[in-house]
Design a protein around this motif. Structure first.
Motif, PDB file in Angstrom:
ATOM      1  N   LEU A  87      -2.331  34.221 -10.574  1.00 59.46           N
ATOM      2  CA  LEU A  87      -2.853  32.905 -10.235  1.00 59.46           C
ATOM      3  C   LEU A  87      -2.638  32.693  -8.739  1.00 59.46           C
ATOM      4  O   LEU A  87      -1.687  33.245  -8.161  1.00 59.46           O
ATOM      5  CB  LEU A  87      -2.124  31.786 -10.985  1.00 59.46           C
ATOM      6  CG  LEU A  87      -2.488  31.497 -12.437  1.00 59.46           C
ATOM      7  CD1 LEU A  87      -1.548  30.432 -12.999  1.00 59.46           C
ATOM      8  CD2 LEU A  87      -3.929  31.050 -12.567  1.00 59.46           C
ATOM      9  N   ARG A  88      -3.503  31.885  -8.133  1.00 60.38           N
ATOM     10  CA  ARG A  88      -3.279  31.473  -6.753  1.00 60.38           C
ATOM     11  C   ARG A  88      -3.231  29.965  -6.699  1.00 60.38           C
ATOM     12  O   ARG A  88      -4.204  29.288  -7.055  1.00 60.38           O
ATOM     13  CB  ARG A  88      -4.362  31.993  -5.812  1.00 60.38           C
ATOM     14  CG  ARG A  88      -4.009  31.718  -4.347  1.00 60.38           C
ATOM     15  CD  ARG A  88      -4.990  32.293  -3.379  1.00 60.38           C
ATOM     16  NE  ARG A  88      -6.166  31.450  -3.198  1.00 60.38           N
ATOM     17  CZ  ARG A  88      -6.912  31.440  -2.103  1.00 60.38           C
ATOM     18  NH1 ARG A  88      -6.597  32.241  -1.093  1.00 60.38           N
ATOM     19  NH2 ARG A  88      -7.974  30.670  -2.022  1.00 60.38           N
ATOM     20  N   LEU A  89      -2.105  29.453  -6.250  1.00 59.86           N
ATOM     21  CA  LEU A  89      -1.951  28.011  -6.062  1.00 59.86           C
ATOM     22  C   LEU A  89      -2.303  27.654  -4.624  1.00 59.86           C
ATOM     23  O   LEU A  89      -2.027  28.424  -3.703  1.00 59.86           O
ATOM     24  CB  LEU A  89      -0.521  27.574  -6.357  1.00 59.86           C
ATOM     25  CG  LEU A  89       0.053  27.961  -7.722  1.00 59.86           C
ATOM     26  CD1 LEU A  89       1.451  27.355  -7.882  1.00 59.86           C
ATOM     27  CD2 LEU A  89      -0.855  27.536  -8.847  1.00 59.86           C
ATOM     28  N   SER A  90      -2.886  26.488  -4.477  1.00 63.41           N
ATOM     29  CA  SER A  90      -3.186  25.955  -3.155  1.00 63.41           C
ATOM     30  C   SER A  90      -2.468  24.624  -2.976  1.00 63.41           C
ATOM     31  O   SER A  90      -2.278  23.881  -3.940  1.00 63.41           O
ATOM     32  CB  SER A  90      -4.694  25.737  -2.983  1.00 63.41           C
ATOM     33  OG  SER A  90      -5.406  26.942  -3.100  1.00 63.41           O
ATOM     34  N   CYS A  91      -2.096  24.345  -1.756  1.00 69.34           N
ATOM     35  CA  CYS A  91      -1.486  23.065  -1.402  1.00 69.34           C
ATOM     36  C   CYS A  91      -2.216  22.573  -0.162  1.00 69.34           C
ATOM     37  O   CYS A  91      -2.083  23.154   0.917  1.00 69.34           O
ATOM     38  CB  CYS A  91      -0.002  23.248  -1.110  1.00 69.34           C
ATOM     39  SG  CYS A  91       0.796  21.804  -0.381  1.00 69.34           S
ATOM     40  N   THR A  92      -3.000  21.527  -0.334  1.00 66.81           N
ATOM     41  CA  THR A  92      -3.792  20.990   0.764  1.00 66.81           C
ATOM     42  C   THR A  92      -3.189  19.677   1.235  1.00 66.81           C
ATOM     43  O   THR A  92      -2.897  18.787   0.425  1.00 66.81           O
ATOM     44  CB  THR A  92      -5.246  20.781   0.335  1.00 66.81           C
ATOM     45  OG1 THR A  92      -5.785  22.043  -0.079  1.00 66.81           O
ATOM     46  CG2 THR A  92      -6.070  20.233   1.489  1.00 66.81           C
ATOM     47  N   ALA A  93      -3.005  19.584   2.531  1.00 64.50           N
ATOM     48  CA  ALA A  93      -2.392  18.394   3.117  1.00 64.50           C
ATOM     49  C   ALA A  93      -3.451  17.479   3.714  1.00 64.50           C
ATOM     50  O   ALA A  93      -4.490  17.935   4.203  1.00 64.50           O
ATOM     51  CB  ALA A  93      -1.411  18.810   4.200  1.00 64.50           C
ATOM     52  N   SER A  94      -3.141  16.198   3.679  1.00 68.48           N
ATOM     53  CA  SER A  94      -3.987  15.210   4.330  1.00 68.48           C
ATOM     54  C   SER A  94      -3.088  14.193   5.007  1.00 68.48           C
ATOM     55  O   SER A  94      -1.897  14.096   4.716  1.00 68.48           O
ATOM     56  CB  SER A  94      -4.903  14.522   3.319  1.00 68.48           C
ATOM     57  OG  SER A  94      -4.151  13.842   2.340  1.00 68.48           O
ATOM     58  N   GLY A  95      -3.667  13.469   5.934  1.00 72.76           N
ATOM     59  CA  GLY A  95      -2.902  12.460   6.658  1.00 72.76           C
ATOM     60  C   GLY A  95      -2.456  12.932   8.026  1.00 72.76           C
ATOM     61  O   GLY A  95      -2.464  12.158   8.987  1.00 72.76           O
ATOM     62  N   ARG A  96      -2.005  14.164   8.103  1.00 73.54           N
ATOM     63  CA  ARG A  96      -1.593  14.762   9.369  1.00 73.54           C
ATOM     64  C   ARG A  96      -1.815  16.259   9.288  1.00 73.54           C
ATOM     65  O   ARG A  96      -1.831  16.831   8.199  1.00 73.54           O
ATOM     66  CB  ARG A  96      -0.108  14.531   9.634  1.00 73.54           C
ATOM     67  CG  ARG A  96       0.304  13.130   9.981  1.00 73.54           C
ATOM     68  CD  ARG A  96       1.794  13.080  10.272  1.00 73.54           C
ATOM     69  NE  ARG A  96       2.271  11.714  10.482  1.00 73.54           N
ATOM     70  CZ  ARG A  96       3.548  11.405  10.610  1.00 73.54           C
ATOM     71  NH1 ARG A  96       4.475  12.346  10.559  1.00 73.54           N
ATOM     72  NH2 ARG A  96       3.912  10.155  10.788  1.00 73.54           N
ATOM     73  N   THR A  97      -1.914  16.883  10.436  1.00 71.07           N
ATOM     74  CA  THR A  97      -1.951  18.330  10.450  1.00 71.07           C
ATOM     75  C   THR A  97      -0.547  18.869  10.170  1.00 71.07           C
ATOM     76  O   THR A  97       0.454  18.297  10.610  1.00 71.07           O
ATOM     77  CB  THR A  97      -2.454  18.855  11.810  1.00 71.07           C
ATOM     78  OG1 THR A  97      -2.376  20.289  11.798  1.00 71.07           O
ATOM     79  CG2 THR A  97      -1.595  18.327  12.952  1.00 71.07           C
ATOM     80  N   ILE A  98      -0.490  19.949   9.388  1.00 70.47           N
ATOM     81  CA  ILE A  98       0.809  20.534   9.047  1.00 70.47           C
ATOM     82  C   ILE A  98       1.106  21.769   9.893  1.00 70.47           C
ATOM     83  O   ILE A  98       1.975  22.567   9.551  1.00 70.47           O
ATOM     84  CB  ILE A  98       0.882  20.889   7.553  1.00 70.47           C
ATOM     85  CG1 ILE A  98      -0.242  21.848   7.161  1.00 70.47           C
ATOM     86  CG2 ILE A  98       0.877  19.627   6.706  1.00 70.47           C
ATOM     87  CD1 ILE A  98      -0.086  22.440   5.761  1.00 70.47           C
TER      88      ILE A  98
END
Length: 124
Positions: free
Chosen positions: A18-29
């Motif tokens: 499996l490949r999990l993704s974690c996408t951020a919003s609000g600010r650049t990480i």
């Protein structure tokens, strides 16, 4: 404020991937250390692995070393957890974690932001 959203969890047979993704919003990480933790029912949240802000350094728990790989795409504000050769003991809710100011994710008490988690279930 940063919001983290994980995706990609699901049910897979032992030995699968499996490949999990974690996408951020609000600010650049791009200046954030990022990591993954997991929590199985009745157990404490445990460290899975981390990646440095620039993506040049990674570190993994012994239990996943050689099977899991963390990567990041700062242009997409996203971090990935590639999980191969999954085992029943990998079943847990997986959480994305972020730490500000170029600091490494090590201790869950020091995490600045958490995602809501995504369930991974491995059937044997």
């Amino acid at each position: 404020q940063v919001q983290l959203v994980e995706s990609g969890g699901g049910l897979v047979q032992a030995g699968g991937s499996l490949r999990l993704s974690c996408t951020a919003s609000g600010r650049t990480i791009s200046s954030y250390g990022m990591g993954w933790f997991r929590q199985a029912p009745g157990k404490e949240r445990e460290f899975v692995g981390r990646i440095s802000w620039g993506g040049t350094s990674t570190y993994y728990a012994d239990s996943v070393k050689g099977r899991f790989t963390i990567s990041r795409d700062n242009a997409k504000n996203t971090v990935y957890l590639q999980m191969n050769n999954l085992k029943a003991k990998d079943t847990a809710v997986y959480y994305c974690a972020a730490r500000e100011s170029y600091r490494s994710v090590v201790d869950p008490k020091e995490v600045d932001y958490w995602g809501q988690g995504t369930q991974v279930t491995v059937s044997s």
